[in-house]
Scaffold this motif. Structure first.
Motif, PDB file in Angstrom:
ATOM      1  N   TYR A  92       0.849  -1.190   0.000  1.00 35.58           N
ATOM      2  CA  TYR A  92       0.000   0.000   0.000  1.00 35.58           C
ATOM      3  C   TYR A  92       0.884   1.239   0.000  1.00 35.58           C
ATOM      4  CZ  TYR A  92       1.166   0.710   4.936  1.00 35.58           C
ATOM      5  OH  TYR A  92       1.839   0.944   6.113  1.00 35.58           O
ATOM      6  N   THR A  93       0.276   2.368  -0.335  1.00 37.75           N
ATOM      7  CA  THR A  93       0.967   3.650  -0.280  1.00 37.75           C
ATOM      8  C   THR A  93       0.076   4.665   0.402  1.00 37.75           C
ATOM      9  OG1 THR A  93       2.092   5.359  -1.596  1.00 37.75           O
ATOM     10  CG2 THR A  93       0.127   4.367  -2.559  1.00 37.75           C
ATOM     11  N   GLU A  94       0.685   5.544   1.182  1.00 34.60           N
ATOM     12  CA  GLU A  94      -0.068   6.630   1.816  1.00 34.60           C
ATOM     13  C   GLU A  94      -0.402   7.698   0.779  1.00 34.60           C
ATOM     14  OE1 GLU A  94      -0.912   6.638   4.973  1.00 34.60           O
ATOM     15  OE2 GLU A  94       0.462   5.250   5.979  1.00 34.60           O
ATOM     16  N   HIS A  95      -1.518   8.380   0.997  1.00 38.24           N
ATOM     17  CA  HIS A  95      -1.926   9.428   0.065  1.00 38.24           C
ATOM     18  C   HIS A  95      -0.863  10.511  -0.065  1.00 38.24           C
ATOM     19  CE1 HIS A  95      -4.394  12.263  -2.120  1.00 38.24           C
ATOM     20  NE2 HIS A  95      -4.216  13.173  -1.176  1.00 38.24           N
ATOM     21  N   LEU A  96      -0.148  10.811   1.028  1.00 32.70           N
ATOM     22  CA  LEU A  96       0.810  11.911   1.011  1.00 32.70           C
ATOM     23  C   LEU A  96       2.214  11.503   0.584  1.00 32.70           C
ATOM     24  CD1 LEU A  96      -0.174  13.898   4.250  1.00 32.70           C
ATOM     25  CD2 LEU A  96      -0.933  14.264   1.897  1.00 32.70           C
ATOM     26  N   ASN A  97       2.455  10.210   0.322  1.00 30.08           N
ATOM     27  CA  ASN A  97       3.787   9.817  -0.136  1.00 30.08           C
ATOM     28  C   ASN A  97       4.152  10.544  -1.422  1.00 30.08           C
ATOM     29  OD1 ASN A  97       3.996   8.037   1.970  1.00 30.08           O
ATOM     30  ND2 ASN A  97       4.155   6.190   0.712  1.00 30.08           N
ATOM     31  N   LYS A  98       5.432  10.898  -1.541  1.00 28.14           N
ATOM     32  CA  LYS A  98       5.885  11.535  -2.762  1.00 28.14           C
ATOM     33  C   LYS A  98       5.965  10.524  -3.905  1.00 28.14           C
ATOM     34  CE  LYS A  98       9.369  14.363  -2.694  1.00 28.14           C
ATOM     35  NZ  LYS A  98       8.788  15.560  -3.318  1.00 28.14           N
ATOM     36  N   ALA A  99       5.965  11.036  -5.137  1.00 23.33           N
ATOM     37  CA  ALA A  99       6.202  10.175  -6.301  1.00 23.33           C
ATOM     38  C   ALA A  99       7.646   9.695  -6.264  1.00 23.33           C
ATOM     39  CB  ALA A  99       5.937  10.935  -7.598  1.00 23.33           C
ATOM     40  N   GLY A 100       7.866   8.446  -6.695  1.00 27.97           N
ATOM     41  CA  GLY A 100       9.210   7.898  -6.696  1.00 27.97           C
ATOM     42  C   GLY A 100      10.094   8.579  -7.722  1.00 27.97           C
ATOM     43  N   SER A 101      11.393   8.586  -7.437  1.00 25.94           N
ATOM     44  CA  SER A 101      12.362   9.212  -8.339  1.00 25.94           C
ATOM     45  C   SER A 101      12.527   8.368  -9.610  1.00 25.94           C
ATOM     46  CB  SER A 101      13.703   9.362  -7.632  1.00 25.94           C
ATOM     47  OG  SER A 101      14.717   9.723  -8.536  1.00 25.94           O
ATOM     48  N   SER A 102      12.601   9.042 -10.753  1.00 18.46           N
ATOM     49  CA  SER A 102      12.823   8.337 -12.019  1.00 18.46           C
ATOM     50  C   SER A 102      14.183   7.645 -12.034  1.00 18.46           C
ATOM     51  CB  SER A 102      12.723   9.312 -13.197  1.00 18.46           C
ATOM     52  OG  SER A 102      13.680  10.356 -13.067  1.00 18.46           O
ATOM     53  N   GLY A 103      15.120   8.152 -11.234  1.00 19.05           N
ATOM     54  CA  GLY A 103      16.438   7.533 -11.145  1.00 19.05           C
ATOM     55  C   GLY A 103      16.394   6.120 -10.585  1.00 19.05           C
ATOM     56  N   PHE A 104      15.309   5.780  -9.897  1.00 16.51           N
ATOM     57  CA  PHE A 104      15.124   4.430  -9.373  1.00 16.51           C
ATOM     58  C   PHE A 104      14.109   3.644 -10.188  1.00 16.51           C
ATOM     59  CE2 PHE A 104      16.389   6.705  -5.370  1.00 16.51           C
ATOM     60  CZ  PHE A 104      17.641   6.109  -5.263  1.00 16.51           C
TER      61      PHE A 104
ATOM     62  N   ASN B 249       4.299   9.705 -12.095  1.00 18.17           N
ATOM     63  CA  ASN B 249       3.232   9.880 -11.104  1.00 18.17           C
ATOM     64  C   ASN B 249       3.040   8.632 -10.253  1.00 18.17           C
ATOM     65  OD1 ASN B 249       2.155   8.239 -13.044  1.00 18.17           O
ATOM     66  ND2 ASN B 249       0.177   9.298 -13.139  1.00 18.17           N
ATOM     67  N   GLU B 250       4.077   7.821 -10.128  1.00 23.86           N
ATOM     68  CA  GLU B 250       4.000   6.591  -9.339  1.00 23.86           C
ATOM     69  C   GLU B 250       4.568   6.826  -7.943  1.00 23.86           C
ATOM     70  OE1 GLU B 250       5.752   1.977  -9.337  1.00 23.86           O
ATOM     71  OE2 GLU B 250       6.359   3.424 -10.871  1.00 23.86           O
ATOM     72  N   GLN B 251       3.723   6.674  -6.934  1.00 23.36           N
ATOM     73  CA  GLN B 251       4.180   6.837  -5.565  1.00 23.36           C
ATOM     74  C   GLN B 251       4.863   5.562  -5.077  1.00 23.36           C
ATOM     75  OE1 GLN B 251       0.127   7.984  -4.244  1.00 23.36           O
ATOM     76  NE2 GLN B 251       1.134   9.671  -3.183  1.00 23.36           N
ATOM     77  N   PHE B 252       5.870   5.718  -4.247  1.00 18.03           N
ATOM     78  CA  PHE B 252       6.520   4.535  -3.688  1.00 18.03           C
ATOM     79  C   PHE B 252       5.655   3.943  -2.576  1.00 18.03           C
ATOM     80  CE2 PHE B 252       8.246   8.081  -1.212  1.00 18.03           C
ATOM     81  CZ  PHE B 252       8.110   7.620   0.090  1.00 18.03           C
ATOM     82  N   ASN B 253       5.813   2.644  -2.346  1.00 21.70           N
ATOM     83  CA  ASN B 253       5.006   1.935  -1.360  1.00 21.70           C
ATOM     84  C   ASN B 253       5.610   2.022   0.034  1.00 21.70           C
ATOM     85  OD1 ASN B 253       3.063   1.008  -3.227  1.00 21.70           O
ATOM     86  ND2 ASN B 253       4.386  -0.698  -3.822  1.00 21.70           N
ATOM     87  N   ASN B 254       4.762   1.743   1.020  1.00 26.36           N
ATOM     88  CA  ASN B 254       5.217   1.716   2.409  1.00 26.36           C
ATOM     89  C   ASN B 254       5.814   0.355   2.756  1.00 26.36           C
ATOM     90  OD1 ASN B 254       3.337   4.102   2.367  1.00 26.36           O
ATOM     91  ND2 ASN B 254       3.964   4.162   4.502  1.00 26.36           N
ATOM     92  N   THR B 255       6.274   0.251   3.995  1.00 23.07           N
ATOM     93  CA  THR B 255       6.991  -0.942   4.445  1.00 23.07           C
ATOM     94  C   THR B 255       6.068  -2.156   4.493  1.00 23.07           C
ATOM     95  OG1 THR B 255       8.259   0.552   5.857  1.00 23.07           O
ATOM     96  CG2 THR B 255       8.534  -1.792   6.244  1.00 23.07           C
TER      97      THR B 255
END
Length: 682
Positions: free
Chosen positions: A647-659, A664-670
């Motif tokens: 899952y991802t939180e609504h406020l998570n930032k979008a993941g870096s393109s370098g990774f 517009n893809e947010q990174f997931n939580n733990t």
């Protein structure tokens, strides 16, 4: 985490020996009464002002996994959320409000970060367990501190130690180990007597990058340390003088940024005094002087592979490492006096703040020296009064004025503002119903902060003359009210608010052309806004051993100028706690349920994040247990995200393109996360 690494750490080894020695000593003292096992904190704790002010004990273990920084801890208090970049150094929001709308103080003083993108938010330099108490004043309901926060005032504070000739020492030590290489060590020790003491707080925390529920690695590793020392003198019971100093540093890998933090260096010095019972009327005078220097470096090559760029000379792709160094020097002063006449309590005072910001950029294409680009200074005066009408009712009111001047050195321009603020609040008690309530109205004006003035660049270095001159001060008028009730085994509480914000400072993100192509960056503008929401909870004691509580928080905001939702507001969230409590051990469960967020404003937000799309609902389950091994030695264990959900939180930032993340893809939580913590007091 490999066990040998733990024992190679000097601080861990010292704590382990201390815990073992204390345990052995306690085992010999079998006649000493055993202390009850601590409860892992998963719900709102104590309060004051009939529920307006929340108190928390940061030395207790919390779930999810005990906090790495101030933002991590605050998320355990209803109303707070965090805009995450990776595994640490998130930026808190409260009731959907962000940045300097939340006043963050340590021992009554403010230390500001330097990063133009708030990579080092003020909470990044705070290790919660090294403090004795956290207090949260909701809304604009205090005027005692410079440049009042409109959403909340948060104070991390250390209390004056109480030592005697019979016990000339006290302290606490803990070690935490968890999944993904998490290892925390914390020690606090105080030595002295009734008239003098020396206190040391030291801690270290590290973790590898975590994995989400699908087993994918999310770049999020960190390593950090803090050390603070205090020398205190208490010649009599009414006098306290304390000199403090501290240093810290760290690094953090960020899934949600194109650069990482390779330096979070802090240096601080402070001097405070307190004198009580001067006369029958003057109960206390206090003063303090605090200096902090935060030196932050961000780069794209020390913790990750640098991006490639085309070399015009060789017509080949070459690596393009770059870094930026930014610093902030902050000097705070404060003097206050507390007076009492019969039923009247009055706190008056003056304070000031001066801070200088400097920065430089180094890359293949530019190598700029570190130069000061902003100077900020403020002077303020305040008065806060409480009048006890009778046993049932109390009136609390206050007013302050701040004179602020900001110099934009690169623009050769400055602006000055006079900022009034004030509030009035009625607190009532109803003994026959075992209930309490409060209702208060507060007003505060906020000058645009450094990030809103200097980080709104449309693809340039952060010095936008229109933004500096045209942004108006933000004006908030807010009603806060609350009620709490206790009846037998049942208790309930609610805190609600509604506010009108004129000239709300809103950040809008869009593409801008620059000398090196296009950049997706923010511009600031003023809009009018309406906000409302509440935090509420119910608790029930089923038996001496079984207790349960449920809480919820909801924030709503409307951009009334454009008839759109205010962005970057966390969705409706509920938490259900169930505990089984015995003398020696406790068992607990935390079920967190988060609704989807469909009230968004695409590509609008704050200096850290912006609304990308609607978010999905999710729920997570966590389990914990604690056990009192022997007197003053406790163990707590937990499993977060037991079902290993992705899952991802609504406020998570979008993941870096370098990774490899999409734009517009947010990174997931733990994912599933195990942890264990041993602690002792001495």
């Amino acid at each position: 985490m490999a066990q040998p690494k733990f024992f190679l750490q000097p601080l861990s080894a010292a704590i382990f020996v201390a815990c073992y020695s204390g345990a052995a000593f306690a085992a010999e003292q079998v006649h000493v009464a055993q202390r009850l096992a601590p409860i892992v904190v998963t719900a709102q704790t104590a309060n004051d002002a009939n529920g307006l002010i929340i108190w928390a004990d940061p030395k207790q273990p919390i779930q999810p996994i005990p906090a790495t920084d101030g933002a991590d801890y605050l998320q355990s208090i209803p109303g707070f959320s965090s805009i995450k970049n990776g595994g640490t150094n998130g930026d808190v929001t409260f009731r959907g409000m962000f940045g300097s709308r939340i006043k963050i103080l340590t021992d009554g003083s403010e230390s500001l970060g330097a990063c133009p993108a708030r990579m080092d938010a003020p909470t990044s330099y705070i290790q919660p367990e090294s403090y004795d108490q956290i207090s949260v004043v909701k809304g604009p309901q205090t005027v005692q501190y410079a440049n009042t926060g409109s959403a909340a005032t948060v104070i991390f504070e250390r209390k004056k130690p109480e030592l005697t000739a019979a016990k000339p020492y006290q302290g606490q030590a803990s070690v935490l180990m968890g999944s993904f290489g998490r290892l925390d060590q914390n020690v606090e020790t105080t030595l002295g007597d009734a008239k003098k003491y020396i206190r040391l707080n030291a801690n270290r925390s590290e973790s590898n990058s975590y994995q989400d529920g699908d087993g994918n690695t999310v770049p999020s590793a960190w390593e950090r340390w803090n050390a603070d020392i205090a020398l205190g003198w208490t010649p009599d019971e009414n006098t306290w003088l304390e000199l403090t100093g501290g240093k810290s540093d760290g690094e953090a890998l960020y899934a949600g940024r194109d650069m990482d933090g390779s330096r979070f260096a802090r240096e601080s010095l402070g001097l405070r005094f307190e004198k009580k019972n001067l006369t029958d009327v003057i109960q206390k005078v206090e003063g303090q002087l605090n200096y902090s220097y935060n030196d932050h470096v961000m780069d794209n090559f020390r913790l990750r592979t640098p991006p490639m760029t085309h070399d015009m000379m060789t017509h080949q792709m070459v690596s393009n490492p770059s870094e930026m160094q930014v610093t902030r020097r902050t000097l705070n002063t404060r003097f206050a006096m507390t007076s009492e006449w019969d039923k009247l309590n009055l706190i008056t005072g003056i304070d000031s703040q001066q801070n200088h910001h400097a920065g430089s950029m180094k890359s293949l294409m530019m190598d700029m020296p570190l130069t000061t680009n902003m100077k900020f200074q403020s002077y303020g005066a305040f008065g806060e009064m409480a009048y006890q009408f009778n046993e049932r009712s109390k009136l609390v009111t206050g007013a302050r004025v701040d004179q602020v001047k900001i110099d934009a050195l690169k623009l050769n321009d400055d602006r000055s503002e006079t900022l009034p603020s004030g509030f009035i609040r009625l607190e009532n008690q109803y003994p026959e119903h075992d209930a309490k309530s409060y209702i208060g109205l507060g007003y505060v004006e906020r000058v645009p902060d450094y990030w809103e003035l200097f980080s709104t660049a449309h693809g340039n270095s952060g010095m936008s003359k229109p933004a500096f001159n045209d942004l108006d001060t933000e004006k908030t008028l807010q009603l806060d009210l609350g009620y709490q009730h206790q009846h037998g085994a049942f208790n309930s509480w609610v805190s609600a608010y509604a506010g009108l914000i004129n000239d709300y400072i809103l950040m809008s993100y869009h593409n801008h052309s620059s000398g090196h192509g296009h950049s997706f960056s923010a511009g600031a503008k003023n809009v009018d806004a309406t906000i409302a929401g509440a935090e509420a909870g119910l608790g029930y004691q089923f038996s001496d051993a079984i207790q349960a509580d449920v809480s919820a928080m909801y924030a709503w905001g409307e951009n009334s100028t454009d008839n759109k939702a205010l962005p970057q507001i966390a969705p409706l969230e509920g938490r259900f706690n169930l505990r089984y409590v015995q003398d020696k051990y406790t068992l607990g469960m935390l079920w967190r349920v988060v609704a989807k967020q469909d009230r968004i404003s695409l590509n609008q937000g704050n200096i850290v994040g912006y609304d990308i799309n609607e978010s999905k609902a999710f729920s997570t389950l966590a389990l914990n247990a604690s056990y009192n091994l022997m007197k003053d030695v406790d163990v707590a264990v937990g499993v977060d995200n037991v079902l290993d959900k992705t899952y991802t939180e609504h406020l998570n930032k979008a993941g870096s393109s370098g990774f490899g993340f999409a734009s517009n893809e947010q990174f997931n939580n733990t994912g599933r996360n195990y942890w264990a913590r041993i602690s002792m007091k001495f």
